[in-house]
Design an enzyme around this catalytic site. Structure first.
Site, mmCIF file in Angstrom:
data_model
loop_
_atom_site.group_PDB
_atom_site.id
_atom_site.type_symbol
_atom_site.label_atom_id
_atom_site.label_comp_id
_atom_site.label_asym_id
_atom_site.label_seq_id
_atom_site.Cartn_x
_atom_site.Cartn_y
_atom_site.Cartn_z
ATOM 1 N N ARG A 1 3.402 0.024 -4.333
ATOM 2 C CA ARG A 1 4.521 -0.584 -5.048
ATOM 3 C C ARG A 1 4.667 0.057 -6.417
ATOM 4 O O ARG A 1 3.658 0.385 -7.064
ATOM 5 C CB ARG A 1 4.279 -2.094 -5.267
ATOM 6 C CG ARG A 1 4.608 -2.964 -4.067
ATOM 7 C CD ARG A 1 6.118 -3.078 -3.815
ATOM 8 N NE ARG A 1 6.440 -3.907 -2.670
ATOM 9 C CZ ARG A 1 6.510 -3.497 -1.408
ATOM 10 N NH1 ARG A 1 6.283 -2.233 -1.111
ATOM 11 N NH2 ARG A 1 6.829 -4.335 -0.431
ATOM 12 N N GLU B 1 14.081 0.578 -8.566
ATOM 13 C CA GLU B 1 14.638 1.203 -7.360
ATOM 14 C C GLU B 1 16.051 0.669 -7.121
ATOM 15 O O GLU B 1 16.259 -0.543 -7.272
ATOM 16 C CB GLU B 1 13.745 0.890 -6.160
ATOM 17 C CG GLU B 1 12.364 1.548 -6.296
ATOM 18 C CD GLU B 1 11.416 1.225 -5.140
ATOM 19 O OE1 GLU B 1 11.810 0.483 -4.227
ATOM 20 O OE2 GLU B 1 10.284 1.709 -5.178
ATOM 21 N N HIS C 1 11.215 5.179 -1.271
ATOM 22 C CA HIS C 1 10.652 3.970 -0.643
ATOM 23 C C HIS C 1 10.922 4.003 0.866
ATOM 24 O O HIS C 1 11.487 3.054 1.428
ATOM 25 C CB HIS C 1 11.222 2.702 -1.271
ATOM 26 C CG HIS C 1 10.322 1.508 -1.092
ATOM 27 N ND1 HIS C 1 10.193 0.518 -2.018
ATOM 28 C CD2 HIS C 1 9.490 1.162 -0.071
ATOM 29 C CE1 HIS C 1 9.327 -0.393 -1.585
ATOM 30 N NE2 HIS C 1 8.886 -0.012 -0.395
HETATM 31 P P1 NAD Z 1 -3.154 -5.387 3.248
HETATM 32 O O1 NAD Z 1 -2.952 -6.764 2.722
HETATM 33 O O2 NAD Z 1 -3.633 -5.190 4.636
HETATM 34 O O3 NAD Z 1 -4.168 -4.601 2.280
HETATM 35 C C1 NAD Z 1 -4.122 -4.676 0.885
HETATM 36 C C2 NAD Z 1 -5.529 -4.479 0.382
HETATM 37 O O4 NAD Z 1 -5.491 -4.464 -1.043
HETATM 38 C C3 NAD Z 1 -6.467 -5.630 0.796
HETATM 39 O O5 NAD Z 1 -7.603 -5.123 1.459
HETATM 40 C C4 NAD Z 1 -6.837 -6.271 -0.536
HETATM 41 O O6 NAD Z 1 -8.164 -6.752 -0.550
HETATM 42 C C5 NAD Z 1 -6.657 -5.121 -1.497
HETATM 43 N N1 NAD Z 1 -6.492 -5.524 -2.881
HETATM 44 C C6 NAD Z 1 -5.812 -6.593 -3.358
HETATM 45 N N2 NAD Z 1 -5.923 -6.636 -4.709
HETATM 46 C C7 NAD Z 1 -6.683 -5.575 -5.067
HETATM 47 C C8 NAD Z 1 -7.141 -5.080 -6.316
HETATM 48 N N3 NAD Z 1 -6.856 -5.707 -7.451
HETATM 49 N N4 NAD Z 1 -7.876 -3.947 -6.318
HETATM 50 C C9 NAD Z 1 -8.180 -3.304 -5.167
HETATM 51 N N5 NAD Z 1 -7.799 -3.747 -3.939
HETATM 52 C C10 NAD Z 1 -7.038 -4.868 -3.905
HETATM 53 O O7 NAD Z 1 -1.785 -4.628 3.010
HETATM 54 P P2 NAD Z 1 -1.293 -3.278 3.692
HETATM 55 O O8 NAD Z 1 -0.536 -3.605 4.910
HETATM 56 O O9 NAD Z 1 -2.416 -2.327 3.757
HETATM 57 O O10 NAD Z 1 -0.221 -2.810 2.589
HETATM 58 C C11 NAD Z 1 -0.618 -2.488 1.278
HETATM 59 C C12 NAD Z 1 0.604 -2.456 0.378
HETATM 60 O O11 NAD Z 1 1.458 -1.379 0.790
HETATM 61 C C13 NAD Z 1 1.512 -3.688 0.509
HETATM 62 O O12 NAD Z 1 1.082 -4.732 -0.320
HETATM 63 C C14 NAD Z 1 2.858 -3.154 0.080
HETATM 64 O O13 NAD Z 1 3.047 -3.374 -1.282
HETATM 65 C C15 NAD Z 1 2.771 -1.670 0.352
HETATM 66 N N6 NAD Z 1 3.724 -1.241 1.395
HETATM 67 C C16 NAD Z 1 4.577 -0.218 1.093
HETATM 68 C C17 NAD Z 1 5.479 0.227 2.039
HETATM 69 C C18 NAD Z 1 6.405 1.376 1.732
HETATM 70 O O14 NAD Z 1 7.403 1.540 2.419
HETATM 71 N N7 NAD Z 1 6.102 2.209 0.758
HETATM 72 C C19 NAD Z 1 5.532 -0.383 3.301
HETATM 73 C C20 NAD Z 1 4.618 -1.388 3.604
HETATM 74 C C21 NAD Z 1 3.724 -1.820 2.629
#
Ligand code: NAD
Length: 325
Positions: free
Chosen positions: A232, A261, A280
């Site tokens: 993000r 964005e 994105h």
């Molecule tokens: P997820 O919830 O499976 O994994 C997120 C991980 O981040 C978890 O393991 C959590 O413990 C960890 N985390 C939370 N706070 C933290 C911190 N302060 N320090 C370190 N680790 C921390 O989510 P995911 O499916 O793997 O997705 C991750 C992120 O990717 C989403 O939250 C979203 O913002 C982003 N995303 C982006 C797109 C895109 O199109 N670019 C699409 C989908 C998701």
């Protein structure tokens, strides 16, 4: 026939699910509550692709049984009110996970191979750029994951496939879990920043992760390292990143997300040729678009038919008396 309102047409595969289920589908082509309201008054289901629904609207829609989101973000749905009214909010978890991991992998390669800059230079006639030797191999290098959930795990598996070592910083995942997969675990994010050749961020945006990567963190990274952000905008401090790119604190960066964005054409990030910026789109593949639409449509129809569909962001909605008659 159950009426389902959709803010914007879904991917064909999602539309096919609704059609097969015999839903009476109405597309409003607007996701604004006030525009959807006339159609929503007698609808049983709503799927919002782009848009929002507020409390006031929900209270007026007496037949509404379910709200669907072809994705996981529910920031534009008043989930609290939905829960209070016994309306499950269907989401599509995991449907774009692999797409995002692949995008991060592609960015990693593009940066390490200096691919985008060289393409631009070639078009200007600069064939000699091949001898700058800015490109390097990823085999034997270390990927540092900040956040190791669904996406981080897939990326780590792919990286080991090309001979990379993996280090994880994620305070919500145990060292045992990570080490059992053959990856290294670091309790302190600073260790990862110092040790890794590629840093890839996969955390949600939270008060803790906002501006988590600022000047101090960028300065800790190796001058040969790459920073990838497919998570993000706002997790990386963009002003600090510009400084790092300007002064070559790192080799290069790639980001799929920015704070504002869509990004404006005069954004300072575009001044630098050692960053790749994509719109994105990491989760916007054909497969992911089909997956999220199908999941949202299936979930919405299941709830309309009285099923307690598990992929909802507010399972508490099922505690409402309307579900326990
Ligand atoms: P997820 O919830 O499976 O994994 C997120 C991980 O981040 C978890 O393991 C959590 O413990 C960890 N985390 C939370 N706070 C933290 C911190 N302060 N320090 C370190 N680790 C921390 O989510 P995911 O499916 O793997 O997705 C991750 C992120 O990717 C989403 O939250 C979203 O913002 C982003 N995303 C982006 C797109 C895109 O199109 N670019 C699409 C989908 C998701």
């Amino acid at each position: 026939m159950a009426k389902v309102v959709i803010s914007h047409r879904l991917h064909d595969d999602g539309m096919a699910v609704l059609e097969k289920a015999g839903a009476d589908v109405v597309i409003t082509n607007s996701g604004k509550s006030q525009d959807m309201l006339p159609e929503l008054l007698d609808a049983e289901g709503l799927i919002i692709r782009i848009g929002s629904i507020d409390r006031e609207t929900m209270l007026k829609c007496k037949n509404l049984k379910v709200i669907g989101r072809p994705g996981v973000g529910v920031d534009d749905v008043d989930v609290e009110t939905a829960t209070e009214l016994g309306i499950p909010v269907v989401i599509a978890p995991g449907a774009n996970t692999r797409s995002v991991a692949e995008h991060a992998m592609a960015m990693m390669f593009a940066c390490a191979k200096d691919m985008v800059r060289c393409d631009k230079e070639m078009r200007k006639g600069n064939f000699g750029i091949r001898s700058e030797y800015k490109a390097y191999e990823l085999n034997g290098k270390t990927l540092g994951l900040i956040g190791c959930g669904h996406i981080g795990n897939i990326l780590a598996q792919m990286a080991t496939g090309i001979g990379m070592n993996v280090l994880v910083y994620d305070p919500f995942v145990s060292a045992e879990t990570v080490e059992a997969k053959g990856w290294g675990y670091r309790e302190d994010m600073h260790d990862i920043l110092k040790e890794a050749d590629v840093i890839s961020i996969h955390t949600p945006l939270t008060p803790q992760t906002r501006n988590m990567i600022g000047e101090a963190e960028l300065k800790m990274m190796k001058p040969t390292s790459i920073l990838i952000n497919c998570a993000r905008g706002g997790i990386v401090d963009e002003a600090a990143l510009c400084k790092a790119l300007e002064e070559n604190w790192i080799h290069s960066a790639a980001t799929d997300v920015v704070v504002h964005e869509p990004i404006s054409m005069d954004d300072p990030l575009f001044k630098y040729d050692n960053i790749i910026v994509t719109p994105h789109m990491a989760g916007q593949t054909k497969e992911a678009a089909s997956g999220v639409a199908t999941m949202a449509a299936e979930g919405v129809m299941a709830v309309i038919n009285g099923e307690k569909w598990p992929k909802v962001c507010n399972p508490k909605a099922y505690e409402h008396p309307r579900w326990n008659k």
